[in-house]
Enzyme design. Structure first.
Site, short mmCIF file in Angstrom:
data_model
loop_
_atom_site.label_atom_id
_atom_site.label_comp_id
_atom_site.label_asym_id
_atom_site.label_seq_id
_atom_site.Cartn_x
_atom_site.Cartn_y
_atom_site.Cartn_z
N GLN A 59 0.86 -1.19 0.00
CA GLN A 59 0.00 0.00 0.00
C GLN A 59 0.90 1.24 0.00
O GLN A 59 1.77 1.37 0.85
CB GLN A 59 -0.90 0.01 1.24
CG GLN A 59 -1.85 -1.17 1.33
CD GLN A 59 -3.02 -1.07 0.35
OE1 GLN A 59 -3.19 -0.08 -0.32
NE2 GLN A 59 -3.80 -2.13 0.26
N TYR A 84 -6.75 -12.68 -2.99
CA TYR A 84 -5.79 -11.61 -3.35
C TYR A 84 -5.18 -10.99 -2.08
O TYR A 84 -5.21 -9.78 -1.89
CB TYR A 84 -6.45 -10.49 -4.17
CG TYR A 84 -7.47 -10.91 -5.20
CD1 TYR A 84 -7.09 -11.27 -6.49
CD2 TYR A 84 -8.83 -10.92 -4.90
CE1 TYR A 84 -8.03 -11.63 -7.45
CE2 TYR A 84 -9.78 -11.29 -5.84
CZ TYR A 84 -9.38 -11.64 -7.12
OH TYR A 84 -10.32 -11.99 -8.06
N ASN A 99 -1.56 -8.18 4.39
CA ASN A 99 -1.86 -6.86 4.94
C ASN A 99 -3.15 -6.85 5.76
O ASN A 99 -3.16 -6.47 6.93
CB ASN A 99 -1.95 -5.85 3.79
CG ASN A 99 -2.19 -4.44 4.26
OD1 ASN A 99 -1.47 -3.93 5.11
ND2 ASN A 99 -3.20 -3.79 3.72
N GLU A 123 -3.18 -16.11 -2.51
CA GLU A 123 -2.38 -15.13 -3.25
C GLU A 123 -1.57 -15.89 -4.27
O GLU A 123 -1.08 -16.99 -4.00
CB GLU A 123 -1.46 -14.36 -2.29
CG GLU A 123 -0.43 -13.47 -2.94
CD GLU A 123 -1.02 -12.41 -3.87
OE1 GLU A 123 -0.52 -12.29 -5.02
OE2 GLU A 123 -1.97 -11.71 -3.47
N ASP A 159 -9.80 -8.08 -2.45
CA ASP A 159 -9.07 -6.85 -2.79
C ASP A 159 -8.41 -7.09 -4.15
O ASP A 159 -7.21 -7.29 -4.25
CB ASP A 159 -8.02 -6.56 -1.70
CG ASP A 159 -7.27 -5.26 -1.93
OD1 ASP A 159 -7.62 -4.53 -2.88
OD2 ASP A 159 -6.33 -4.97 -1.16
N CYS A 205 -9.41 -0.64 -5.95
CA CYS A 205 -8.58 0.47 -6.41
C CYS A 205 -9.10 1.03 -7.74
O CYS A 205 -8.47 1.88 -8.35
CB CYS A 205 -7.12 0.05 -6.54
SG CYS A 205 -6.86 -1.33 -7.67
N GLU A 244 -9.69 4.97 -4.00
CA GLU A 244 -9.75 3.65 -3.37
C GLU A 244 -11.06 3.59 -2.60
O GLU A 244 -11.37 4.50 -1.83
CB GLU A 244 -8.56 3.47 -2.43
CG GLU A 244 -8.38 2.08 -1.92
CD GLU A 244 -7.27 1.32 -2.64
OE1 GLU A 244 -7.07 0.15 -2.29
OE2 GLU A 244 -6.62 1.89 -3.53
#
Length: 369
Positions: free
Chosen positions: A190, A218, A223, A239, A301, A326, A360
């Site tokens: 980020q 994802y 995070n 991921e 995400d 995003c 975002e």
């Protein structure tokens, strides 16, 4: 990196424009009032990349105007963290008179942290040898003696020289708890540290009354997974990028979190596995029994392209959906499907990228009664 006009006097105005635009974009979905999370007005960006221009004995950073393509000199960059701005002149001054450090250097990438660590990648149009390593070690020592907590990487075609390590350790504060994150050079992190903290706090708040397990697609370097683990019995996260998976494993151990499991799989493959259409050896090797999970909540995400139709259909199978986006355009496309079965109960704007058109967004959806 494109030209960017950072003007603190305009910050609230540009934020109000984004708030209005996002609210208008999603008005058809009967969304609740937009929760708006501000960015610092300057020095908010944790990473920056600059081209390097050589002019006689001088050497300086340049950027290029997006419209005219003309270069312009950059001695300070107000969007970037204070750490990056403090280091920028000292780095060029220290390299300017050293042939092996400056010869055919064409780009410098900075990755900084709120924790005070910084990683610098020097990119060259030539192969690097023993002389460069010696001089780079001396440069690193000199800058650390001046008070920086710095690591250096040299890059050239098919070549990467890491003097010590190719990552930084970030510490993010989430409701008074500190989370440790390994952030590796050239992998996604980020960009706005302070807004990243607010995003984590929002996600934790949305899910605080959760029951059962969480599925996350994802997940990057873990995070969100790590901060959300407190609200669930178990977290199962996927991921595809190998460096991100390795960082996620590092971060799980560093934070002593025992209820998060990461699998290296694409969202598309995981959808196939969840539907029982195919067995995957990597699930068996990791001793993961998907049937043992009781996932009522799913967190997504996705990349800018959003989720494909099959993944959207799979996501609809969960009671509660948290979606960080995003790209509001693809979020809107996905909501056309998700809103058939779910209502939006939380709606947020995170100003990750001030003074740009980028937004975002976060939505929390719950199955219709």
């Amino acid at each position: 990196m494109a030209n960017l006009e950072v003007n603190p006097q305009r910050y609230q105005e540009q934020l109000a424009e984004k708030t209005e635009r996002l609210t208008e974009m999603f008005s058809e979905y009967n969304v609740p009032e937009l929760e708006v999370y501000e960015s610092p007005e300057q020095h908010y960006r944790m990473r920056a990349e600059f081209r390097v221009w050589h002019e006689g004995d001088d050497m300086y950073y340049v950027m290029f105007n997006q419209e005219t393509k003309e270069k312009y000199r950059v001695d300070q960059f107000p969007a970037a963290s204070r750490l990056i701005n403090d280091l920028m002149p000292l780095l060029t001054d220290a390299m300017k008179d050293n042939h092996s450090l400056r010869h055919k250097l064409f780009q410098v990438d900075f990755l900084s942290t709120l924790s005070g660590e910084i990683l610098v990648s020097l990119l060259y149009h030539r192969q690097l040898g023993e002389q460069w390593i010696q001089d780079a070690k001396a440069l690193k020592q000199q800058l650390n003696d001046e008070g920086f907590n710095l690591n250096l990487i040299g890059r050239a075609r098919k070549m990467k020289i890491v003097l010590d390590r190719d990552y930084v350790i970030e510490k993010l504060d989430v409701n008074g708890d500190s989370y440790i994150y390994q952030q590796v050079e050239n992998s996604f992190t980020q960009p706005n540290g302070k807004v990243a903290e607010k995003m984590l706090e929002w996600a934790v708040d949305c899910t605080q009354d959760s029951k059962g397990d969480l599925l996350e697609l994802y997940c990057g370097n873990g995070n969100f997974s790590l901060a959300l683990a407190q609200n669930f019995e178990r977290v199962l996260a996927t991921e595809l990028a190998k460096p991100s998976v390795e960082s996620a494993q590092y971060n799980i151990a560093a934070n002593k979190i025992e209820n998060v499991q990461i699998i290296r799989m694409s969202a598309e493959d995981f959808t196939v596995a969840m539907e029982g259409k195919r067995e995957f050896r990597r699930l068996q090797q990791a001793n993961i029994d998907l049937k043992s999970y009781n996932c009522n909540t799913i967190f997504v995400d996705p990349p800018r392209s959003g989720m494909d139709v099959d993944t959207c259909k799979m996501v609809q199978g969960y009671e509660r959906i948290m979606y960080i986006s995003c790209n509001p355009e693809t979020l809107k496309e996905n909501l056309d499907i998700l809103s058939e079965t779910h209502d939006i109960t939380r709606f947020a704007l995170f100003d990750q990228f001030p003074y740009t058109h980028h937004m975002e967004a976060g939505v929390f959806l719950e199955r219709k009664a």
